[in-house]
Design a protein around this motif. Structure first.
Motif, short mmCIF file in Angstrom:
data_model
loop_
_atom_site.label_atom_id
_atom_site.label_comp_id
_atom_site.label_asym_id
_atom_site.label_seq_id
_atom_site.Cartn_x
_atom_site.Cartn_y
_atom_site.Cartn_z
N ASP A 76 -11.89 -0.25 0.71
CA ASP A 76 -10.93 -0.85 1.64
C ASP A 76 -9.74 0.10 1.75
N ASP A 78 -6.21 1.59 2.53
CA ASP A 78 -4.85 1.07 2.57
C ASP A 78 -4.25 1.38 3.94
N LYS A 79 -3.82 0.34 4.65
CA LYS A 79 -3.27 0.54 6.00
C LYS A 79 -1.95 1.31 5.99
N ALA A 80 -1.18 1.17 4.92
CA ALA A 80 0.11 1.87 4.82
C ALA A 80 -0.06 3.34 4.44
N ASP A 81 -1.11 3.64 3.65
CA ASP A 81 -1.35 5.02 3.20
C ASP A 81 -2.85 5.26 3.25
N ARG A 82 -3.32 5.87 4.32
CA ARG A 82 -4.75 6.05 4.56
C ARG A 82 -5.42 6.93 3.51
#
Length: 147
Positions: A76, A78-82
């Motif tokens: 999954d 992380d949307k904040a830190d790809r």
């Protein structure tokens, strides 16, 4: 008596000969599955997994790619830190890991049957002592310097 703290070392090739579903899993893949399965704090990142298992980060990353492609772990992002992703076992991953654990327990029981109760206790105490010494060395030198 199976010691959950002891690292599982399993000949996955031997398991493959008995059950072809696990074909292609390397020793490091087994370690990765175990690390993800045993983590009680929730999903892990690849970096955390490498540290937790005292494994080479590059080998862990390669194993993660293989396990994701085989549908055994879920990544999954992380949307904040790809650059970061959480890892967890899929239903198939849990099944494969349980099969491997059952195999390891059978092998350990067969091997431990060769020892009398006193020898088992001495072995456990010796392994605990080595484990404590390893932790002491890692704390003193730092994980990267020790390994």
């Amino acid at each position: 008596m199976i010691d959950d703290r002891a690292p599982v070392a399993v000949d996955v090739d031997a398991l493959d000969r008995k059950d072809g579903r696990h074909r292609g899993l390397s020793q490091i893949s087994n370690v990765v599955l175990r690390g993800i399965s045993r983590n009680e704090a929730g999903p892990l990142t690849a970096t955390q997994l490498a540290q937790l298992t005292s494994s080479d980060a590059f080998k862990v990353a390669r194993s993660i790619e293989l396990l994701v492609r085989r549908g055994l772990i879920y990544r999954d992002v992380d949307k904040a830190d790809r650059r970061r992703a959480s890892l967890s076992l899929t239903a198939d991953g849990r099944k494969v890991y349980k099969d491997i654990e059952k195999f390891v327990v059978r092998v350990e029981r067969k091997l431990m049957a060769a020892l009398d109760p006193h020898e088992v206790e001495v072995l456990r105490r010796s392994l605990d002592k080595l484990d404590r010494q390893l932790e002491t060395e890692i704390k003193a030198q730092g994980r990267d310097n020790f390994l």
